[in-house]
Design a protein around this motif. Structure first.
Motif, mmCIF file in Angstrom:
data_model
loop_
_atom_site.group_PDB
_atom_site.id
_atom_site.type_symbol
_atom_site.label_atom_id
_atom_site.label_comp_id
_atom_site.label_asym_id
_atom_site.label_seq_id
_atom_site.Cartn_x
_atom_site.Cartn_y
_atom_site.Cartn_z
ATOM 1 N N ALA A 23 44.546 30.284 26.405
ATOM 2 C CA ALA A 23 43.648 29.127 26.429
ATOM 3 C C ALA A 23 42.206 29.536 26.171
ATOM 4 O O ALA A 23 41.796 30.676 26.420
ATOM 5 N N TYR A 24 41.447 28.563 25.676
ATOM 6 C CA TYR A 24 40.007 28.678 25.512
ATOM 7 C C TYR A 24 39.362 27.556 26.325
ATOM 8 O O TYR A 24 39.866 26.433 26.337
ATOM 9 N N GLN A 25 38.245 27.875 26.966
ATOM 10 C CA GLN A 25 37.536 26.885 27.787
ATOM 11 C C GLN A 25 36.084 26.839 27.357
ATOM 12 O O GLN A 25 35.511 27.846 26.921
ATOM 13 N N ALA A 26 35.483 25.659 27.453
ATOM 14 C CA ALA A 26 34.074 25.520 27.094
ATOM 15 C C ALA A 26 33.403 24.491 27.981
ATOM 16 O O ALA A 26 34.024 23.524 28.427
ATOM 17 N N ASP A 27 32.131 24.710 28.255
ATOM 18 C CA ASP A 27 31.268 23.718 28.887
ATOM 19 C C ASP A 27 30.373 23.124 27.797
ATOM 20 O O ASP A 27 29.984 23.826 26.858
ATOM 21 N N PHE A 28 30.049 21.843 27.919
ATOM 22 C CA PHE A 28 29.194 21.220 26.924
ATOM 23 C C PHE A 28 28.172 20.329 27.613
ATOM 24 O O PHE A 28 28.387 19.860 28.734
ATOM 25 N N GLU A 29 27.059 20.111 26.931
ATOM 26 C CA GLU A 29 26.009 19.259 27.481
ATOM 27 C C GLU A 29 26.188 17.813 27.052
ATOM 28 O O GLU A 29 26.067 16.893 27.849
ATOM 29 N N ASP A 30 26.483 17.618 25.756
ATOM 30 C CA ASP A 30 26.621 16.263 25.235
ATOM 31 C C ASP A 30 27.570 16.304 24.043
ATOM 32 O O ASP A 30 27.428 17.149 23.163
ATOM 33 N N MET A 31 28.528 15.418 24.024
ATOM 34 C CA MET A 31 29.507 15.420 22.936
ATOM 35 C C MET A 31 30.060 14.016 22.742
ATOM 36 O O MET A 31 30.392 13.341 23.718
ATOM 37 N N ASP A 32 30.159 13.593 21.497
ATOM 38 C CA ASP A 32 30.820 12.330 21.174
ATOM 39 C C ASP A 32 32.263 12.645 20.798
ATOM 40 O O ASP A 32 32.514 13.251 19.751
ATOM 41 N N PRO A 33 33.238 12.265 21.630
ATOM 42 C CA PRO A 33 34.629 12.612 21.342
ATOM 43 C C PRO A 33 35.132 12.041 20.021
ATOM 44 O O PRO A 33 35.923 12.690 19.325
ATOM 45 N N VAL A 34 34.694 10.814 19.666
ATOM 46 C CA VAL A 34 35.162 10.209 18.412
ATOM 47 C C VAL A 34 34.654 11.008 17.216
ATOM 48 O O VAL A 34 35.399 11.316 16.286
ATOM 49 N N TYR A 35 33.383 11.349 17.242
ATOM 50 C CA TYR A 35 32.791 12.146 16.163
ATOM 51 C C TYR A 35 33.493 13.496 16.043
ATOM 52 O O TYR A 35 33.817 13.953 14.940
ATOM 53 N N THR A 36 33.752 14.148 17.185
ATOM 54 C CA THR A 36 34.422 15.452 17.185
ATOM 55 C C THR A 36 35.845 15.328 16.658
ATOM 56 O O THR A 36 36.316 16.171 15.890
ATOM 57 N N PHE A 37 36.535 14.264 17.059
ATOM 58 C CA PHE A 37 37.893 14.012 16.564
ATOM 59 C C PHE A 37 37.916 13.846 15.049
ATOM 60 O O PHE A 37 38.758 14.426 14.350
ATOM 61 N N LEU A 38 36.985 13.063 14.511
ATOM 62 C CA LEU A 38 36.945 12.837 13.072
ATOM 63 C C LEU A 38 36.629 14.122 12.312
ATOM 64 O O LEU A 38 37.191 14.379 11.244
ATOM 65 N N ARG A 39 35.747 14.948 12.868
ATOM 66 C CA ARG A 39 35.432 16.230 12.233
ATOM 67 C C ARG A 39 36.649 17.150 12.243
ATOM 68 O O ARG A 39 36.943 17.831 11.253
ATOM 69 N N LEU A 40 37.363 17.177 13.359
ATOM 70 C CA LEU A 40 38.552 18.020 13.460
ATOM 71 C C LEU A 40 39.597 17.607 12.440
ATOM 72 O O LEU A 40 40.210 18.455 11.774
ATOM 73 N N ASN A 41 39.802 16.309 12.294
ATOM 74 C CA ASN A 41 40.846 15.853 11.386
ATOM 75 C C ASN A 41 40.412 15.814 9.932
ATOM 76 O O ASN A 41 41.261 15.737 9.038
ATOM 77 N N LYS A 42 39.118 15.889 9.678
ATOM 78 C CA LYS A 42 38.659 16.119 8.308
ATOM 79 C C LYS A 42 38.890 17.568 7.923
ATOM 80 O O LYS A 42 39.296 17.883 6.807
ATOM 81 N N LYS A 43 38.662 18.457 8.865
ATOM 82 C CA LYS A 43 38.846 19.888 8.617
ATOM 83 C C LYS A 43 40.320 20.255 8.598
ATOM 84 O O LYS A 43 40.738 21.133 7.845
ATOM 85 N N SER A 44 41.107 19.574 9.420
ATOM 86 C CA SER A 44 42.531 19.916 9.535
ATOM 87 C C SER A 44 43.360 18.639 9.680
ATOM 88 O O SER A 44 43.878 18.337 10.757
ATOM 89 N N PRO A 45 43.478 17.844 8.595
ATOM 90 C CA PRO A 45 44.239 16.587 8.679
ATOM 91 C C PRO A 45 45.714 16.844 8.972
ATOM 92 O O PRO A 45 46.324 17.719 8.352
ATOM 93 N N MET A 46 46.262 16.091 9.903
ATOM 94 C CA MET A 46 47.642 16.315 10.335
ATOM 95 C C MET A 46 48.373 14.986 10.470
ATOM 96 O O MET A 46 47.763 13.949 10.743
ATOM 97 N N PRO A 47 49.709 15.001 10.338
ATOM 98 C CA PRO A 47 50.475 13.746 10.371
ATOM 99 C C PRO A 47 50.506 13.073 11.733
ATOM 100 O O PRO A 47 50.752 11.869 11.809
ATOM 101 N N PHE A 48 50.253 13.820 12.816
ATOM 102 C CA PHE A 48 50.299 13.214 14.148
ATOM 103 C C PHE A 48 48.919 13.252 14.811
ATOM 104 O O PHE A 48 48.816 13.383 16.034
ATOM 105 N N ALA A 49 47.892 13.125 13.993
ATOM 106 C CA ALA A 49 46.536 13.042 14.537
ATOM 107 C C ALA A 49 46.438 11.860 15.493
ATOM 108 O O ALA A 49 46.995 10.797 15.241
ATOM 109 N N ALA A 50 45.730 12.058 16.604
ATOM 110 C CA ALA A 50 45.617 10.983 17.591
ATOM 111 C C ALA A 50 44.384 11.200 18.452
ATOM 112 O O ALA A 50 44.036 12.340 18.792
ATOM 113 N N LEU A 51 43.741 10.096 18.806
ATOM 114 C CA LEU A 51 42.633 10.100 19.758
ATOM 115 C C LEU A 51 43.074 9.285 20.969
ATOM 116 O O LEU A 51 43.418 8.118 20.838
ATOM 117 N N PHE A 52 43.089 9.920 22.120
ATOM 118 C CA PHE A 52 43.570 9.277 23.350
ATOM 119 C C PHE A 52 42.470 9.343 24.400
ATOM 120 O O PHE A 52 41.904 10.416 24.646
#
Length: 340
Positions: A100-129
């Protein structure tokens, strides 16, 4: 959503490793609003309030993120050797060992991060929950289980190769994956495990393998995927189906129960939602669930996130190769979190 630790409610197992933050074993809800879209055409189960788009439009934010691996390479190699000793002792044939990898963050938009992840690595079961302050940002390539009418299919992934730098290298890597006796053995063991799991809730003689060792290419990896199908018994319930098949064999190994005990022994974190299942059930009782892998799990209240990666360890596996496979699977998430 089922947490990996829901296993403890199915079998006499426990999860005593430290957790990054507390997560429920399962969450189900009935949506108030359902949206579907095709290109620019949006259909909704009810009129859309204008403020709905304020909730889902991503807001790019810079954030300070310090990512820490929970397992050093030296620890990984040591545990790898000890797991192979367990295989020699006959306690397991194959174990999906994860780090596992762990991180602390100060401020993050989960939707923005999700979209960046799936632009970089688009997958058939992409999901935001989203569940309160907790999120799953998933770029999963793997289906756990799908039900359509009285038909079930499972599609376990076992076997990974990196994409090539050019067409010739890419084809070479793909052919090597398909020809690898080690990768085939890993895939076959998990396919057999899934056949056995499905047989518990299926008509006698209905379990089949319509595709064995199928090769599928994704942006960063080639994957070996097999498909197991079955016809459900007439009175099989949703609970019976899940209890017969969860957790998915691709994330445990075989035999399943003792291997999960060994996972608890060798891993140093509580998996939580990682390697659980995420999906939906429709009005007729059909469902489709993915495996929660290649996914970021975060908690806005504690400003913490984690993700994990793993690979199957067998007697023929080589430690350096398996460690490199873990790094390959972590690469897209590490790039997104580091702002690349």
């Amino acid at each position: 959503m089922f947490s990996y630790d829901f296993k403890n409610q199915i079998e006499k197992l426990s999860s005593k490793n430290p957790s990054f933050f507390e997560l429920p074993d399962f969450l189900f809800f009935q949506p108030e609003l359902q949206l579907s879209w095709n290109n620019s055409e949006i259909s909704s189960s009810q009129p859309l309030p204008p403020e709905i788009f304020n909730l889902v439009c991503p807001k790019p934010k810079t954030t300070s993120i310090n990512i820490h691996s929970q397992t050093s390479k030296e620890e990984y190699l040591k545990n790898f050797r000890m797991i192979q000793d367990e295989i020699r002792e006959g306690n397991t044939y194959e174990m999906n060992y994860c780090i596992a990898y762990q991180a602390d963050f100060e401020d993050m938009d989960p939707v923005y991060t999700f979209l960046r992840l799936n632009k970089k690595s688009p997958m058939p079961f992409a999901a935001l929950f989203k569940a309160g302050e907790k999120y799953i940002l998933s770029a999963s390539p793997e289906r756990f289980l799908k039900k359509t009418g009285n038909q079930l299919i499972a599609q376990p992934i076992k076997g990974t190769a990196k994409r090539g730098q050019n067409e010739a290298e890419d084809l070479k890597n793909k052919k090597q994956l398909h020809a690898s006796e080690k990768e085939r053995a890993e895939n076959l063991m998990i396919t057999d495990l899934m056949r056995n799991d499905l047989s518990k809730v299926s008509e006698i003689g209905s379990v089949e393998v319509p595709e064995l060792f199928g090769l599928y290419s994704f942006p960063r990896v080639h994957q070996m995927i097999s498909t197991v199908s079955a016809t459900l018994k007439p009175n099989a319930t949703f609970r019976q189906i899940i209890e017969a098949t969860f957790p998915m064999g691709s994330m445990t190994g075989a035999p399943k129960i003792i291997t999960m005990e060994l996972i608890e022994q060798f891993e140093n974190f509580k998996r939580g939602w990682f390697s659980g299942a995420l999906g939906f059930i429709n009005e007729s009782g059909d469902f489709d669930f993915s495996v929660i892998i290649r996914s970021i799990i975060l908690d806005q209240s504690s400003k913490k996130l984690y993700f994990a990666v793993g690979s199957a360890i067998t007697i023929d596996a080589e430690a350096e190769q398996e460690y490199d496979e873990c790094l390959l699977k972590a690469n897209a998430i590490l790039e997104v979190l580091s702002g690349k």
